[in-house]
Design a protein around this motif. Sequence first.
Motif, PDB file in Angstrom:
ATOM      1  N   LEU A   1       0.856  -1.190   0.000  1.00  0.00           N
ATOM      2  CA  LEU A   1       0.000   0.000   0.000  1.00  0.00           C
ATOM      3  C   LEU A   1       0.894   1.244   0.000  1.00  0.00           C
ATOM      4  O   LEU A   1       1.016   1.944   1.002  1.00  0.00           O
ATOM      5  CB  LEU A   1      -0.911   0.006   1.228  1.00  0.00           C
ATOM      6  CG  LEU A   1      -1.842  -1.207   1.404  1.00  0.00           C
ATOM      7  CD1 LEU A   1      -2.457  -1.200   2.790  1.00  0.00           C
ATOM      8  CD2 LEU A   1      -2.918  -1.197   0.328  1.00  0.00           C
TER       9      LEU A   1
ATOM     10  N   LEU B   1       0.489   4.988   1.844  1.00  0.00           N
ATOM     11  CA  LEU B   1      -0.726   4.875   2.662  1.00  0.00           C
ATOM     12  C   LEU B   1      -0.781   5.946   3.752  1.00  0.00           C
ATOM     13  O   LEU B   1      -1.792   6.632   3.903  1.00  0.00           O
ATOM     14  CB  LEU B   1      -0.786   3.489   3.303  1.00  0.00           C
ATOM     15  CG  LEU B   1      -1.942   3.267   4.298  1.00  0.00           C
ATOM     16  CD1 LEU B   1      -3.279   3.308   3.589  1.00  0.00           C
ATOM     17  CD2 LEU B   1      -1.757   1.943   5.040  1.00  0.00           C
TER      18      LEU B   1
ATOM     19  N   ARG C   1      -1.574   9.491   2.528  1.00  0.00           N
ATOM     20  CA  ARG C   1      -2.939   9.632   2.032  1.00  0.00           C
ATOM     21  C   ARG C   1      -3.943   9.621   3.176  1.00  0.00           C
ATOM     22  O   ARG C   1      -4.907  10.392   3.186  1.00  0.00           O
ATOM     23  CB  ARG C   1      -3.251   8.507   1.043  1.00  0.00           C
ATOM     24  CG  ARG C   1      -2.483   8.575  -0.256  1.00  0.00           C
ATOM     25  CD  ARG C   1      -2.868   9.839  -1.070  1.00  0.00           C
ATOM     26  NE  ARG C   1      -4.284   9.826  -1.385  1.00  0.00           N
ATOM     27  CZ  ARG C   1      -5.132  10.792  -1.022  1.00  0.00           C
ATOM     28  NH1 ARG C   1      -4.708  11.843  -0.317  1.00  0.00           N
ATOM     29  NH2 ARG C   1      -6.409  10.710  -1.359  1.00  0.00           N
TER      30      ARG C   1
ATOM     31  N   GLU D   1      -3.839  12.901   4.926  1.00  0.00           N
ATOM     32  CA  GLU D   1      -4.471  13.955   4.143  1.00  0.00           C
ATOM     33  C   GLU D   1      -5.996  13.863   4.194  1.00  0.00           C
ATOM     34  O   GLU D   1      -6.690  14.873   4.348  1.00  0.00           O
ATOM     35  CB  GLU D   1      -3.997  13.877   2.691  1.00  0.00           C
ATOM     36  CG  GLU D   1      -4.588  14.954   1.782  1.00  0.00           C
ATOM     37  CD  GLU D   1      -4.090  14.832   0.349  1.00  0.00           C
ATOM     38  OE1 GLU D   1      -4.761  15.376  -0.555  1.00  0.00           O
ATOM     39  OE2 GLU D   1      -3.044  14.198   0.137  1.00  0.00           O
ATOM     40  N   SER D   2      -6.526  12.660   4.052  1.00  0.00           N
ATOM     41  CA  SER D   2      -7.980  12.494   3.982  1.00  0.00           C
ATOM     42  C   SER D   2      -8.638  12.416   5.354  1.00  0.00           C
ATOM     43  O   SER D   2      -9.810  12.770   5.516  1.00  0.00           O
ATOM     44  CB  SER D   2      -8.334  11.233   3.196  1.00  0.00           C
ATOM     45  OG  SER D   2      -8.039  10.060   3.945  1.00  0.00           O
TER      46      SER D   2
ATOM     47  N   THR E   1      -9.574   6.217   2.183  1.00  0.00           N
ATOM     48  CA  THR E   1      -8.304   6.074   1.488  1.00  0.00           C
ATOM     49  C   THR E   1      -8.185   4.702   0.832  1.00  0.00           C
ATOM     50  O   THR E   1      -7.775   4.584  -0.334  1.00  0.00           O
ATOM     51  CB  THR E   1      -7.137   6.281   2.472  1.00  0.00           C
ATOM     52  OG1 THR E   1      -7.182   7.616   2.971  1.00  0.00           O
ATOM     53  CG2 THR E   1      -5.802   6.034   1.792  1.00  0.00           C
TER      54      THR E   1
ATOM     55  N   ARG F   1     -10.566   2.774  -0.134  1.00  0.00           N
ATOM     56  CA  ARG F   1     -11.539   2.680  -1.223  1.00  0.00           C
ATOM     57  C   ARG F   1     -11.127   3.513  -2.436  1.00  0.00           C
ATOM     58  O   ARG F   1     -11.151   3.029  -3.569  1.00  0.00           O
ATOM     59  CB  ARG F   1     -12.903   3.150  -0.699  1.00  0.00           C
ATOM     60  CG  ARG F   1     -14.031   3.037  -1.718  1.00  0.00           C
ATOM     61  CD  ARG F   1     -15.373   3.408  -1.097  1.00  0.00           C
ATOM     62  NE  ARG F   1     -15.400   4.768  -0.590  1.00  0.00           N
ATOM     63  CZ  ARG F   1     -15.430   5.087   0.699  1.00  0.00           C
ATOM     64  NH1 ARG F   1     -15.401   4.151   1.635  1.00  0.00           N
ATOM     65  NH2 ARG F   1     -15.446   6.357   1.075  1.00  0.00           N
ATOM     66  N   GLU F   2     -10.748   4.760  -2.193  1.00  0.00           N
ATOM     67  CA  GLU F   2     -10.509   5.687  -3.291  1.00  0.00           C
ATOM     68  C   GLU F   2      -9.110   5.573  -3.893  1.00  0.00           C
ATOM     69  O   GLU F   2      -8.926   5.828  -5.095  1.00  0.00           O
ATOM     70  CB  GLU F   2     -10.740   7.128  -2.811  1.00  0.00           C
ATOM     71  CG  GLU F   2     -12.191   7.375  -2.386  1.00  0.00           C
ATOM     72  CD  GLU F   2     -12.366   8.693  -1.645  1.00  0.00           C
ATOM     73  OE1 GLU F   2     -11.390   9.484  -1.611  1.00  0.00           O
ATOM     74  OE2 GLU F   2     -13.468   8.931  -1.107  1.00  0.00           O
ATOM     75  N   ASP F   3      -8.112   5.191  -3.093  1.00  0.00           N
ATOM     76  CA  ASP F   3      -6.734   5.156  -3.593  1.00  0.00           C
ATOM     77  C   ASP F   3      -6.236   3.753  -3.917  1.00  0.00           C
ATOM     78  O   ASP F   3      -5.312   3.605  -4.719  1.00  0.00           O
ATOM     79  CB  ASP F   3      -5.788   5.791  -2.567  1.00  0.00           C
ATOM     80  CG  ASP F   3      -6.000   7.288  -2.440  1.00  0.00           C
ATOM     81  OD1 ASP F   3      -5.306   8.044  -3.128  1.00  0.00           O
ATOM     82  OD2 ASP F   3      -6.867   7.695  -1.658  1.00  0.00           O
ATOM     83  N   PHE F   4      -6.848   2.751  -3.295  1.00  0.00           N
ATOM     84  CA  PHE F   4      -6.346   1.389  -3.494  1.00  0.00           C
ATOM     85  C   PHE F   4      -7.421   0.417  -3.975  1.00  0.00           C
ATOM     86  O   PHE F   4      -7.140  -0.764  -4.149  1.00  0.00           O
ATOM     87  CB  PHE F   4      -5.714   0.878  -2.192  1.00  0.00           C
ATOM     88  CG  PHE F   4      -4.557   1.707  -1.719  1.00  0.00           C
ATOM     89  CD1 PHE F   4      -3.299   1.568  -2.292  1.00  0.00           C
ATOM     90  CD2 PHE F   4      -4.729   2.658  -0.724  1.00  0.00           C
ATOM     91  CE1 PHE F   4      -2.229   2.342  -1.873  1.00  0.00           C
ATOM     92  CE2 PHE F   4      -3.668   3.442  -0.297  1.00  0.00           C
ATOM     93  CZ  PHE F   4      -2.409   3.297  -0.874  1.00  0.00           C
TER      94      PHE F   4
END
Length: 222
Positions: free
Chosen positions: A134, A137, A140, A143-144, A150, A152-155
């Motif tokens: 990841l 990770l 991100r 940040e979120s 994170t 769901r949206e990035d990985f």
Amino acid sequence: MAVQERIAGLGPGASLPPERRLAAELGTSRTTLRKALAELTAEGVLSSTQGSGNYVAPSKPVLMRQLTSFSDDLQAMGMTVETTLLSAEQAAADAETAAHLGIDVGASVHVLTRLRIVGGEPLALETAHLPGDLPGLAARVDESGSLYATLREDFGITITDVEDCVQTALASPEHATHLQVPTSAPLLLIDRVSRDSDGRIVEWTRSYYRGDRVRFVARGRL
């Protein structure tokens, strides 16, 4: 209870009169009053500071621990959630971590420790353990503010099943420092194991919640 009626007209953080005066106003003995105040403090209705008096505690947020994240739960109730990333590292899984994640001892895992703050006060100390590759990770998530968002949206990882093990614990000196409670104060300890739609374990998170600010709610259908 007369003291509860008195508290009902006060807002969070408001101080109660000194015991002698309050007992006289309520027409009760100081012994009876002290017992009532102790019960309300144990229930989280009041907070007590030695040498300072009794105060109305903040309302307990109700955590809807279903398939949502901490951030989603609190935001759904109109509360602002702040997150401080205390540490982030990749480490070799010890025996406990490996057992929770279903991986080999020594396998690499991401370990994120975060302090969750609601209404300007610390509410939970969480340490998440995640297996797999990841990259980026920690940055991100920082940040979120949401681990699940994170993932769901990035990985492309969506949590579809969770299992929570709930028990009580006493605050260690480290917990007390981060959560701003006395050492040995009651905490709610939740171990969560999450899986994706293929049944693969995505995370194991150990969370310590302040016992004076949290009420756990589980819902199901028979």
